[in-house]
Design a protein around this motif. Structure first.
Motif, mmCIF file in Angstrom:
data_model
loop_
_atom_site.group_PDB
_atom_site.id
_atom_site.type_symbol
_atom_site.label_atom_id
_atom_site.label_comp_id
_atom_site.label_asym_id
_atom_site.label_seq_id
_atom_site.Cartn_x
_atom_site.Cartn_y
_atom_site.Cartn_z
ATOM 1 N N MET A 172 0.805 -1.203 0.000
ATOM 2 C CA MET A 172 0.000 0.000 0.000
ATOM 3 C C MET A 172 0.850 1.270 0.000
ATOM 4 O O MET A 172 0.600 2.187 -0.770
ATOM 5 N N PHE A 173 1.838 1.294 0.887
ATOM 6 C CA PHE A 173 2.608 2.524 1.038
ATOM 7 C C PHE A 173 3.343 2.877 -0.243
ATOM 8 O O PHE A 173 3.217 3.986 -0.771
ATOM 9 N N LEU A 178 3.848 6.087 -5.159
ATOM 10 C CA LEU A 178 4.117 6.147 -6.597
ATOM 11 C C LEU A 178 2.897 6.647 -7.363
ATOM 12 O O LEU A 178 3.042 7.360 -8.378
ATOM 13 N N PHE A 179 1.719 6.301 -6.894
ATOM 14 C CA PHE A 179 0.510 6.813 -7.535
ATOM 15 C C PHE A 179 0.463 8.336 -7.408
ATOM 16 O O PHE A 179 0.110 9.040 -8.364
ATOM 17 N N ILE A 195 13.075 10.028 -7.850
ATOM 18 C CA ILE A 195 12.196 9.795 -6.692
ATOM 19 C C ILE A 195 11.737 8.337 -6.666
ATOM 20 O O ILE A 195 11.742 7.677 -5.630
ATOM 21 N N ARG A 196 11.367 7.833 -7.853
ATOM 22 C CA ARG A 196 10.882 6.436 -7.923
ATOM 23 C C ARG A 196 11.959 5.449 -7.491
ATOM 24 O O ARG A 196 11.660 4.406 -6.940
ATOM 25 N N ASP A 197 13.221 5.776 -7.727
ATOM 26 C CA ASP A 197 14.317 4.872 -7.380
ATOM 27 C C ASP A 197 14.379 4.580 -5.894
ATOM 28 O O ASP A 197 15.004 3.614 -5.477
#
Lengths: 247, 311
Positions: A172-173, A178-179, A195-197
């Motif tokens: 969930m987190f 990411l959403f 940031i995604r990394d």
């Protein structure tokens, strides 16, 4: 810490928990392989990896729960209390559990993954895969990350039910963050990538995308992301253990 | 070294505000090396809470604990102490030997042969591959005691260790604890509801009620306090007590229940006592010399019976 690791390993080997969960992992593995091969596994290894992000998310959630339950049962039966009553240091208790439970699950799952990749590669060809050994190592780091978080979350709450929390933390987190990045992130591609990394699901996407080179930032974020989160949960576990809330 | 275990002004509170509950209220104990210390009290008195604080499983709200006169860092000394609290903590999917082996690793016991010795002593040597979840209550208790004995501690803290044991088992545990104390100088803190067992075993007693230390005494002091008395019953106990005070100048007595007087003086003049009572027109139905035991002393302390003995 050495004798606590011996004790923890001995308990894992001889209690029924390991057998039950290896059986569960076996079932999950069979389902995974069947799904992979029937839906995805017709292509090369590179193609298989890039289309398997959801499967790997499922695997890491299972690994997290597996590690959490291995530790949780020792708190439910209260046999873990002997380590406290014997006057062992908090850091020794925590690290012995992390290295044994998380380490064991990481090694087994990495070996299984290795065999799977070998089979697909030999059957369908590798395809265009860059830096395969590095990707394998980074996946092992992610596995160790999720397993050790499962262990530390369980020692923080000292109950087998915390395994659910460890599952929620990843499924969930990370997904929620990411959403949000996708929804609000009108950043340049470079910033959103960086940031995604730092999130496990983002790391998985990048590692499994064999056509894109593994960057230094991804390696840094994977390793240090694990260390930072480990430090947070380690501190929370220590605070909890110092409060001596054993029931 | 004299004091091996000291508790000073120990307090434990649970809850907050309206739900605040005092489990332990300013309890102080001192236990000397080689003694067997009995902790007596009704259910919910705070005995297990005190032991859990000693074991490091619960943090005290106030006060301090010292082991071997180390108050600064009692955790350092816990390796010299074994605890068995409430029901023994066991892994049900492992055998007795495997549970012991786990403890051997946790406690750093070097000699693996010690496991066989302790299992043999606990009467569990022939359990083989039977998993602990199939053990009876008595077998689980024996295993718990064995796990406490395995590291050869200097202090053992045992919470209701004979719970669930048959009479032979209770005697075995009693003899074993006495032997450990006598031969190895082990110090033992034990709680039990079997006051008869504690009176046979312990060198010192502490009575806890509603979280407070009601009384603390040695076995010699207990013998002194549990002295002999003449038990008197008549058809009018109130008039009898008046007669005793007026005609025999008796002060050391107490009225127990509704129709019995315990007289602590004039025990060598019972003929005179008897004649005085019957000459007053009373019917004497009982006159016998008895002695209080630990159970009666304990009940008198926790139930607040009146005592007119000049103390």
């Amino acid at each position: 810490m050495g004798r606590l690791m011996k004790a923890e390993w001995y308990r894992l080997k001889h209690s029924s928990e390991l057998m039950k969960w290896l059986f569960f992992v076996g079932i999950v593995g069979v389902v995974f392989v069947h799904y992979q091969i029937s839906d995805v596994g017709r292509g090369s290894l590179a193609q298989d990896l890039s289309e398997s992000v959801e499967s790997y998310i499922f695997i890491i959630c299972c690994l997290s729960i597996l590690s959490a339950v291995m530790i949780g049962t020792s708190y439910t039966s209260k046999i873990a209390y002997y380590e406290v009553m014997a006057g062992n240091k908090i850091w020794a208790i925590l690290l012995s559990k992390v290295f044994v439970s998380a380490g064991f699950v990481t090694v087994i799952s990495s070996l299984v993954l290795d065999i799977y990749w070998l089979v697909i590669g030999m059957r369908n060809g590798a395809g265009y895969v860059m830096q395969l050994p590095l990707r394998f190592i980074l996946l092992a780091v992610i596995f160790f990350h999720v397993c050790s978080m499962g262990v530390l979350i369980t020692t923080t709450f000292q109950h087998i039910a915390a395994s659910v929390l460890s599952y929620l933390r990843f499924i969930m987190f990370d997904s929620l963050v990411l959403f949000c990045i996708m929804l609000f992130g009108n950043f340049s591609g470079e910033i959103s990538t960086r940031i995604r990394d730092w999130f496990i699901i983002g790391q998985l996407s990048a590692i499994l995308n064999c056509e894109v080179r593994v960057t230094g930032h991804l390696i840094f974020a994977t390793v240090f992301g694990m260390l930072i989160e480990a430090a947070v949960w380690y501190v929370l576990s220590c605070v909890r253990m110092k409060r001596k809330l054993y029931q | 070294m004299g004091h091996v275990l000291q508790v000073e002004n120990l307090t434990k509170l649970y809850g907050r505000g309206k739900t605040l509950k005092t489990a332990v209220d300013n309890v102080s104990l001192t236990i000397d090396k080689g003694h067997i210390y009995g902790l007596i009290g009704p259910n919910g008195a705070g005995k297990t809470t005190i032991m859990k604080i000693m074991a490091g499983l619960t943090a005290q709200t106030g006060g301090k604990i010292g082991f071997f006169e180390n108050f600064e860092n009692p955790d350092e000394e816990r390796s010299r102490i074994s605890f068995m609290l409430e029901a023994p903590y066991l892994d049900g999917s492992m055998t007795a030997w495997q549970n012991m082996q786990y403890i051997r690793y946790v406690r750093g016991v070097a000699d693996e042969r010690r496991i066989s010795q302790v299992l043999d002593f606990a009467g569990l040597a022939d359990t083989g591959k039977k998993q602990v979840k199939h053990f009876s209550l008595g077998m689980r208790q024996r295993l718990g005691i064995g796990m406490a004995l395995l590291p050869e501690p200097e202090i053992m803290v045992l919470d209701e260790p004979v719970n669930g044991l048959d009479p032979e088992g209770i005697v075995d545990v009693r003899n074993m604890l006495k032997k450990l104390c006598a031969e190895q100088g082990m110090t033992i803190l034990i709680s039990s509801h079997l006051l008869s067992e504690l009176s046979e075993l312990c060198t010192d007693f502490a009575i806890i009620n509603e979280g407070r230390l009601v009384d603390s005494l040695s076995s010699e002091e207990l013998k002194e306090k549990c002295r002999s008395y003449a038990a008197i019953r008549t058809n009018d106990i109130n008039f009898t007590s008046t007669i005793l005070e007026q005609k025999l100048n008796v002060t050391k007595y107490k009225v127990v229940e509704h129709d019995e007087i315990h007289l602590y003086e004039r025990l060598d003049e019972l003929e005179k006592v008897s004649k005085t009572i019957t000459d007053s027109g009373l019917i004497l139905t009982k006159l016998v010399v008895e002695g209080e035991n630990l159970e009666e002393y304990y009940l008198s302390k926790v139930s607040g019976n009146q005592r007119k003995d000049g103390e």
